[in-house]
Scaffold this motif. Structure first.
Motif, PDB file in Angstrom:
ATOM      1  N   LEU A  10       0.849  -1.194   0.000  1.00 25.70           N
ATOM      2  CA  LEU A  10       0.000   0.000   0.000  1.00 25.70           C
ATOM      3  C   LEU A  10       0.881   1.239   0.000  1.00 25.70           C
ATOM      4  CD1 LEU A  10      -2.875   1.293   0.383  1.00 25.70           C
ATOM      5  CD2 LEU A  10      -2.430   1.166   2.852  1.00 25.70           C
ATOM      6  N   ARG A 132       0.069  -7.701  -4.788  1.00 24.87           N
ATOM      7  CA  ARG A 132      -0.561  -6.574  -5.463  1.00 24.87           C
ATOM      8  C   ARG A 132      -0.061  -5.277  -4.830  1.00 24.87           C
ATOM      9  NH1 ARG A 132      -4.311  -8.161  -8.885  1.00 24.87           N
ATOM     10  NH2 ARG A 132      -5.140  -6.082  -9.242  1.00 24.87           N
ATOM     11  N   VAL A 134      -1.287  -1.428  -4.205  1.00 24.75           N
ATOM     12  CA  VAL A 134      -2.434  -0.525  -4.163  1.00 24.75           C
ATOM     13  C   VAL A 134      -1.916   0.900  -3.982  1.00 24.75           C
ATOM     14  CG1 VAL A 134      -4.550   0.110  -2.956  1.00 24.75           C
ATOM     15  CG2 VAL A 134      -3.909  -2.299  -3.160  1.00 24.75           C
ATOM     16  N   ASP A 177      -3.990  -1.817  -8.281  1.00 23.95           N
ATOM     17  CA  ASP A 177      -5.292  -1.268  -7.904  1.00 23.95           C
ATOM     18  C   ASP A 177      -5.081   0.187  -7.502  1.00 23.95           C
ATOM     19  OD1 ASP A 177      -6.978  -3.772  -7.914  1.00 23.95           O
ATOM     20  OD2 ASP A 177      -5.487  -4.361  -6.422  1.00 23.95           O
ATOM     21  N   LEU A 196     -12.738  -3.551  -2.965  1.00 19.22           N
ATOM     22  CA  LEU A 196     -11.431  -4.131  -3.292  1.00 19.22           C
ATOM     23  C   LEU A 196     -11.204  -5.414  -2.500  1.00 19.22           C
ATOM     24  CD1 LEU A 196      -8.569  -1.463  -3.530  1.00 19.22           C
ATOM     25  CD2 LEU A 196      -9.256  -3.154  -5.239  1.00 19.22           C
TER      26      LEU A 196
END
Length: 204
Positions: A10, A132, A134, A177, A196
């Protein structure tokens, strides 16, 4: 990037709302690994980074209580790219080692969120560690407005920090994302984060 969404990186610029998103993810059940908090621990009195930072930067950057003088260091690294590199050369390996240790100790199916303000600046280190990435995104004008409101900084001070960070385009380029956080209410932001989270669950 794997199909899994167990490990989430993040990131977002100052004032983007990244910390709020991190809090919302923990409320949904994520385990937060906060690299800023780890850095503060490493640079408090007796922290593992103090001795090498004293050697690299000099005694004047260590406060009387034995902790890193963060204000003095912040001013120095803004003015001296070499000092910034010295700071990062000490801190980054220690932060990554602590992140790896915390991730290894987590339950096998626990979703982990690594809160990394400078992820875009060190994406090669992080891409192998997360499934992932973000990015919490907003305009520079929104960043400035939020930081001035919460911290009392001048516009010039906020823009100086923004200039030191990766650009908005650089962060968006690494995103799997994106949470667009311009003008969102907290309820709307929460709904976006929940959507999400549910999508990640479906993809796992």
């Amino acid at each position: 990037m794997s199909n899994s969404a167990r490990r989430i990186g993040l990131t977002g610029g100052i004032g983007s709302g990244k910390s709020t998103v991190a809090r919302l993810l923990t409320q949904l059940g994520a385990l937060l690994i906060d690299t800023d908090a780890i850095a503060r621990s490493l640079t408090q009195a007796g922290g593992a980074a103090i001795a090498p930072l004293r050697e690299q930067l000099g005694e004047r950057f260590i406060a009387p209580d034995g902790a890193l003088d963060r204000a003095a260091v912040r001013e120095r690294v803004f003015q001296d790219p070499q000092a910034k590199r010295q700071l990062e050369a000490v801190l980054h390996p220690l932060i990554l080692a602590e992140c790896d240790a915390r991730a290894a100790a987590a339950p096998a199916h626990q979703r982990l969120v690594f809160d990394v303000p400078l992820l875009a600046e060190s994406v090669q280190r992080w891409r192998a560690r997360v499934d992932r990435i973000v990015v919490v995104d907003c305009s520079e004008a929104t960043q400035v407005q939020r930081v001035m409101a919460r911290s009392g900084w001048t516009q010039d001070a906020v823009q100086a920090v923004i200039a030191q960070q990766a650009s908005r385009a650089q962060r968006l380029a690494i995103a799997d994302d994106v949470i667009a956080n311009d003008g969102l209410s907290l309820d709307a932001l929460q709904a976006h984060v929940l959507a999400l989270w549910q999508r990640w669950n479906l993809n796992n």
